[in-house]
Motif scaffolding. Structure first.
Motif, PDB file in Angstrom:
ATOM      1  N   GLY A  49      65.042  -4.422  70.694  1.00  0.00           N
ATOM      2  CA  GLY A  49      63.991  -3.509  71.518  1.00  0.00           C
ATOM      3  C   GLY A  49      63.420  -3.810  72.764  1.00  0.00           C
ATOM      4  O   GLY A  49      63.141  -3.108  73.587  1.00  0.00           O
ATOM      5  N   ALA A  50      63.623  -5.182  73.066  1.00  0.00           N
ATOM      6  CA  ALA A  50      63.108  -5.522  74.422  1.00  0.00           C
ATOM      7  C   ALA A  50      64.036  -5.092  75.648  1.00  0.00           C
ATOM      8  O   ALA A  50      65.374  -5.084  75.540  1.00  0.00           O
ATOM      9  N   ARG A  51      63.263  -5.011  76.538  1.00  0.00           N
ATOM     10  CA  ARG A  51      63.731  -4.299  77.799  1.00  0.00           C
ATOM     11  C   ARG A  51      64.088  -5.676  78.787  1.00  0.00           C
ATOM     12  O   ARG A  51      63.283  -6.390  78.902  1.00  0.00           O
ATOM     13  N   LEU A  52      65.339  -5.710  79.442  1.00  0.00           N
ATOM     14  CA  LEU A  52      65.618  -6.971  80.315  1.00  0.00           C
ATOM     15  C   LEU A  52      66.822  -6.636  81.066  1.00  0.00           C
ATOM     16  O   LEU A  52      67.172  -5.537  81.066  1.00  0.00           O
ATOM     17  N   GLU A  53      67.112  -7.623  82.075  1.00  0.00           N
ATOM     18  CA  GLU A  53      68.259  -7.463  82.836  1.00  0.00           C
ATOM     19  C   GLU A  53      69.269  -8.577  82.277  1.00  0.00           C
ATOM     20  O   GLU A  53      68.949  -9.619  81.939  1.00  0.00           O
ATOM     21  N   TRP A  90      80.694  -1.567  75.733  1.00  0.00           N
ATOM     22  CA  TRP A  90      80.407  -2.495  76.408  1.00  0.00           C
ATOM     23  C   TRP A  90      79.292  -3.486  75.978  1.00  0.00           C
ATOM     24  O   TRP A  90      79.065  -4.493  76.519  1.00  0.00           O
ATOM     25  N   ASP A  91      78.485  -3.075  74.909  1.00  0.00           N
ATOM     26  CA  ASP A  91      77.441  -3.989  74.123  1.00  0.00           C
ATOM     27  C   ASP A  91      78.183  -5.386  73.930  1.00  0.00           C
ATOM     28  O   ASP A  91      79.499  -5.301  73.643  1.00  0.00           O
ATOM     29  N   GLU A  92      77.240  -6.401  74.040  1.00  0.00           N
ATOM     30  CA  GLU A  92      77.890  -7.539  73.863  1.00  0.00           C
ATOM     31  C   GLU A  92      76.981  -8.674  73.450  1.00  0.00           C
ATOM     32  O   GLU A  92      75.787  -8.376  73.738  1.00  0.00           O
ATOM     33  N   TRP A  93      77.261  -9.619  72.663  1.00  0.00           N
ATOM     34  CA  TRP A  93      76.260 -10.566  72.305  1.00  0.00           C
ATOM     35  C   TRP A  93      76.308 -11.619  73.503  1.00  0.00           C
ATOM     36  O   TRP A  93      77.444 -12.228  73.894  1.00  0.00           O
ATOM     37  N   VAL A  94      75.020 -12.137  73.983  1.00  0.00           N
ATOM     38  CA  VAL A  94      74.903 -13.035  75.058  1.00  0.00           C
ATOM     39  C   VAL A  94      73.985 -14.192  74.764  1.00  0.00           C
ATOM     40  O   VAL A  94      72.912 -13.855  74.195  1.00  0.00           O
ATOM     41  N   CYS A  95      74.354 -15.259  74.938  1.00  0.00           N
ATOM     42  CA  CYS A  95      73.737 -16.432  74.632  1.00  0.00           C
ATOM     43  C   CYS A  95      72.383 -16.642  75.386  1.00  0.00           C
ATOM     44  O   CYS A  95      72.570 -16.454  76.697  1.00  0.00           O
ATOM     45  N   LEU A  96      71.182 -16.782  74.957  1.00  0.00           N
ATOM     46  CA  LEU A  96      69.993 -17.122  75.761  1.00  0.00           C
ATOM     47  C   LEU A  96      70.233 -18.336  76.985  1.00  0.00           C
ATOM     48  O   LEU A  96      69.805 -18.022  78.022  1.00  0.00           O
ATOM     49  N   ARG A  97      70.936 -19.509  76.522  1.00  0.00           N
ATOM     50  CA  ARG A  97      71.154 -20.549  77.195  1.00  0.00           C
ATOM     51  C   ARG A  97      72.228 -20.181  78.345  1.00  0.00           C
ATOM     52  O   ARG A  97      72.566 -21.057  79.243  1.00  0.00           O
ATOM     53  N   SER A  98      72.978 -19.109  78.431  1.00  0.00           N
ATOM     54  CA  SER A  98      73.994 -18.774  79.331  1.00  0.00           C
ATOM     55  C   SER A  98      73.361 -18.417  80.665  1.00  0.00           C
ATOM     56  O   SER A  98      74.153 -18.650  81.704  1.00  0.00           O
ATOM     57  N   GLY A  99      72.187 -18.065  80.869  1.00  0.00           N
ATOM     58  CA  GLY A  99      71.715 -17.921  82.086  1.00  0.00           C
ATOM     59  C   GLY A  99      71.739 -16.415  82.549  1.00  0.00           C
ATOM     60  O   GLY A  99      71.461 -15.971  83.542  1.00  0.00           O
ATOM     61  N   ARG A 100      72.441 -15.795  81.610  1.00  0.00           N
ATOM     62  CA  ARG A 100      72.768 -14.450  82.009  1.00  0.00           C
ATOM     63  C   ARG A 100      71.827 -13.191  81.516  1.00  0.00           C
ATOM     64  O   ARG A 100      71.811 -12.115  81.961  1.00  0.00           O
ATOM     65  N   LEU A 101      70.449 -13.473  81.065  1.00  0.00           N
ATOM     66  CA  LEU A 101      69.471 -12.758  80.880  1.00  0.00           C
ATOM     67  C   LEU A 101      68.252 -13.127  81.717  1.00  0.00           C
ATOM     68  O   LEU A 101      67.873 -14.340  81.697  1.00  0.00           O
ATOM     69  N   ARG A 102      67.475 -12.271  81.814  1.00  0.00           N
ATOM     70  CA  ARG A 102      66.186 -12.555  82.750  1.00  0.00           C
ATOM     71  C   ARG A 102      65.153 -11.228  82.505  1.00  0.00           C
ATOM     72  O   ARG A 102      65.698 -10.232  81.911  1.00  0.00           O
ATOM     73  N   ALA A 103      63.959 -11.575  82.706  1.00  0.00           N
ATOM     74  CA  ALA A 103      63.007 -10.508  82.572  1.00  0.00           C
ATOM     75  C   ALA A 103      63.301  -9.340  83.669  1.00  0.00           C
ATOM     76  O   ALA A 103      63.698  -9.710  84.731  1.00  0.00           O
ATOM     77  N   PRO A 104      63.079  -8.091  83.631  1.00  0.00           N
ATOM     78  CA  PRO A 104      63.548  -7.222  84.401  1.00  0.00           C
ATOM     79  C   PRO A 104      62.558  -7.053  85.680  1.00  0.00           C
ATOM     80  O   PRO A 104      61.455  -7.577  85.660  1.00  0.00           O
ATOM     81  N   GLU A 105      63.348  -6.998  86.864  1.00  0.00           N
ATOM     82  CA  GLU A 105      62.232  -7.156  87.983  1.00  0.00           C
ATOM     83  C   GLU A 105      61.554  -5.566  88.115  1.00  0.00           C
ATOM     84  O   GLU A 105      61.799  -4.536  87.635  1.00  0.00           O
ATOM     85  N   THR A 106      60.335  -5.842  88.504  1.00  0.00           N
ATOM     86  CA  THR A 106      59.471  -4.744  88.719  1.00  0.00           C
ATOM     87  C   THR A 106      59.329  -4.390  90.338  1.00  0.00           C
ATOM     88  O   THR A 106      59.389  -5.091  91.029  1.00  0.00           O
ATOM     89  N   THR A 107      59.485  -2.935  90.330  1.00  0.00           N
ATOM     90  CA  THR A 107      59.323  -2.420  91.733  1.00  0.00           C
ATOM     91  C   THR A 107      57.746  -2.353  92.021  1.00  0.00           C
ATOM     92  O   THR A 107      57.169  -1.708  91.318  1.00  0.00           O
ATOM     93  N   PRO A 108      57.351  -2.800  93.216  1.00  0.00           N
ATOM     94  CA  PRO A 108      55.849  -2.688  93.457  1.00  0.00           C
ATOM     95  C   PRO A 108      55.573  -1.150  93.406  1.00  0.00           C
ATOM     96  O   PRO A 108      56.112  -0.402  93.913  1.00  0.00           O
ATOM     97  N   GLY A 109      54.165  -0.943  92.927  1.00  0.00           N
ATOM     98  CA  GLY A 109      53.791   0.400  92.751  1.00  0.00           C
ATOM     99  C   GLY A 109      54.084   1.171  91.858  1.00  0.00           C
ATOM    100  O   GLY A 109      53.701   2.221  91.497  1.00  0.00           O
ATOM    101  N   LEU A 110      55.431   0.752  91.069  1.00  0.00           N
ATOM    102  CA  LEU A 110      56.000   1.530  89.726  1.00  0.00           C
ATOM    103  C   LEU A 110      55.620   1.092  88.551  1.00  0.00           C
ATOM    104  O   LEU A 110      55.852   1.605  87.528  1.00  0.00           O
ATOM    105  N   GLY A 111      54.891  -0.209  88.561  1.00  0.00           N
ATOM    106  CA  GLY A 111      54.586  -0.658  87.296  1.00  0.00           C
ATOM    107  C   GLY A 111      54.715  -2.276  87.064  1.00  0.00           C
ATOM    108  O   GLY A 111      54.546  -2.787  86.130  1.00  0.00           O
TER     109      GLY A 111
END
Length: 111
Positions: A49-53, A90-111
């Motif tokens: 359920g987590a949102r990420l990039e 296109w869903d896929e399993w991604v390992c956390l240590r791969s470096g391909r996951l990060r917290a979503p960037e926030t746009t200033p003023g939008l949240g």
């Protein structure tokens, strides 16, 4: 027999929603750039359920995603990632240590 061969050569009709993601002209991330994300991803504690990039290797760019499931523990932990707006094939399993996951960037003023 000739009609059967012609029918076999026709292109299949594309199904709605099965469109392949388009390639981006954005510069691809370098492996050393991705490795900087591994440690924060391991500490993030993301669950289903987590949102990420997620860095999509197909189009070579960061894309909004949602974690659908998680498996494993420690450095072998993986998330089942769904790319937002993409077909689920296109869903896929991604390992956390791969470096391909990060917290979503926030746009200033939008949240």
């Amino acid at each position: 027999a000739a009609a059967t061969g012609a029918a076999q050569r026709q292109k299949p009709v594309s199904k709605k929603g099965s469109k392949k993601p388009k390639r981006s002209d954005a510069a691809p991330a370098k492996e050393e750039d991705l490795s900087a994300n591994a440690e924060p991803a391991l500490r993030a504690g993301w669950t289903a359920g987590a949102r990420l990039e997620c860095y999509c290797v197909r189009i070579r760019q960061w894309t909004g995603a949602k974690a659908l499931d998680a498996r494993g523990e420690g450095t072998s932990r993986e998330l089942l990632v769904h790319y937002m707006g993409w077909n689920s094939r296109w869903d896929e399993w991604v390992c956390l240590r791969s470096g391909r996951l990060r917290a979503p960037e926030t746009t200033p003023g939008l949240g």
